[in-house]
Design a protein around this motif. Sequence first.
Motif, mmCIF file in Angstrom:
data_model
loop_
_atom_site.group_PDB
_atom_site.id
_atom_site.type_symbol
_atom_site.label_atom_id
_atom_site.label_comp_id
_atom_site.label_asym_id
_atom_site.label_seq_id
_atom_site.Cartn_x
_atom_site.Cartn_y
_atom_site.Cartn_z
ATOM 1 N N ALA A 2 0.780 -1.221 0.091
ATOM 2 C CA ALA A 2 0.015 -0.050 -0.016
ATOM 3 C C ALA A 2 0.925 1.360 -0.198
ATOM 4 C CB ALA A 2 -0.859 0.106 1.111
ATOM 5 N N VAL A 3 0.398 2.047 -0.695
ATOM 6 C CA VAL A 3 1.230 3.645 -0.830
ATOM 7 C C VAL A 3 0.674 4.466 0.219
ATOM 8 C CG1 VAL A 3 1.474 5.511 -2.179
ATOM 9 C CG2 VAL A 3 1.638 3.386 -3.034
ATOM 10 N N ILE A 4 -0.600 4.386 0.574
ATOM 11 C CA ILE A 4 -1.148 5.556 1.656
ATOM 12 C C ILE A 4 -0.927 4.673 2.727
ATOM 13 C CG2 ILE A 4 -3.160 6.681 2.241
ATOM 14 C CD1 ILE A 4 -2.141 7.762 -0.049
ATOM 15 N N GLN A 5 -0.578 5.510 3.778
ATOM 16 C CA GLN A 5 -0.276 4.920 5.243
ATOM 17 C C GLN A 5 -1.656 5.068 6.012
ATOM 18 O OE1 GLN A 5 2.086 3.359 7.080
ATOM 19 N NE2 GLN A 5 0.533 3.178 8.348
ATOM 20 N N GLN A 6 -2.376 3.869 6.679
ATOM 21 C CA GLN A 6 -3.544 3.804 7.037
ATOM 22 C C GLN A 6 -3.361 4.623 8.607
ATOM 23 O OE1 GLN A 6 -6.487 3.113 5.446
ATOM 24 N NE2 GLN A 6 -4.987 2.934 3.751
ATOM 25 N N GLY A 7 -4.322 5.106 9.113
ATOM 26 C CA GLY A 7 -4.402 5.543 10.469
ATOM 27 C C GLY A 7 -4.325 6.959 10.426
ATOM 28 N N ALA A 8 -4.625 7.528 11.601
ATOM 29 C CA ALA A 8 -4.881 9.318 11.767
ATOM 30 C C ALA A 8 -3.453 9.565 12.192
ATOM 31 C CB ALA A 8 -5.685 9.335 13.035
ATOM 32 N N VAL A 9 -3.284 10.830 11.647
ATOM 33 C CA VAL A 9 -2.013 11.454 11.666
ATOM 34 C C VAL A 9 -2.047 12.227 12.903
ATOM 35 C CG1 VAL A 9 -0.454 13.257 11.050
ATOM 36 C CG2 VAL A 9 -1.547 11.625 9.211
ATOM 37 N N SER A 10 -1.298 11.847 13.977
ATOM 38 C CA SER A 10 -1.565 12.607 15.226
ATOM 39 C C SER A 10 -0.756 13.944 15.201
ATOM 40 C CB SER A 10 -0.959 11.873 16.710
ATOM 41 O OG SER A 10 -1.511 10.703 16.644
ATOM 42 N N ALA A 207 -2.795 -3.127 9.193
ATOM 43 C CA ALA A 207 -2.579 -2.143 7.907
ATOM 44 C C ALA A 207 -1.411 -2.679 7.389
ATOM 45 C CB ALA A 207 -2.369 -0.741 8.341
ATOM 46 N N SER A 208 -1.532 -2.812 5.968
ATOM 47 C CA SER A 208 -0.383 -3.520 5.227
ATOM 48 C C SER A 208 0.520 -2.229 4.709
ATOM 49 C CB SER A 208 -0.886 -4.188 4.104
ATOM 50 O OG SER A 208 -1.715 -3.153 3.228
ATOM 51 N N ARG A 209 1.672 -2.460 4.476
ATOM 52 C CA ARG A 209 2.578 -1.625 3.908
ATOM 53 C C ARG A 209 3.466 -1.835 2.847
ATOM 54 N NH1 ARG A 209 6.713 -0.173 6.434
ATOM 55 N NH2 ARG A 209 6.694 2.058 5.841
#
Length: 209
Positions: A2-10, A207-209
């Motif tokens: 995956a190109v987009i990193q899943q999860g909220a940016v703190s 989440a996959s990377r």
Amino acid sequence: MAVIQQGAVSWSGENPGIYLKDPARLDGGWTALALYFRIVASAHGRGRGMLVLGEPEARAAFPEVPNVCLTDNVPLMRYLLAEFVPAFGAFRNLPAIGAIEPMQAAGGATNASEHDAWSETLEAPQVRLGMHWRGLGAPFAADVGPDLSATGRHRMYSVFQGAGEASITIDDKPLAGVPIERDFLGGKLSSAFLAFAESWIEETAGASR
């Protein structure tokens, strides 16, 4: 992958630090600690803040002791002091953290006019804080997963640059101590360092990377 990193940016921004020890007792604790934040994205908005602990083991704050925090975004700095700073290795379980209340900054400046030096200042009517790095080394990038990151729940990206010399100042007077070389992410890094392009992402489980 995956190109987009899943999860909220703190939060995302810069987070350089300077940690000093007594040169006669390098095996002892830190004599002075400082962190600078320049945040460009967070749930609490943008802002700058500087935390200086001249007596890390004292549960007391300025003007009684040289433990002080200045910021131009008080809610943001309170969030960082509550959720991130206590998780950073050098700051864990420090009595001083519980005594700190951020003070409103009136101004500040960055000086990066020399290629191997950097400085940050923040000031208020009551006090002026400074962090100064010299003899900067080659930068390197890090991608630190939750299993190794300070919080244990974030993925952290950053570009680090160590400094051979550094000082922390309060009203232009340097606090005692020198930076040391320390173990860092499987390698070595000065305890006086710049940290650019730093982002803390609360990674989604699985989440996959």
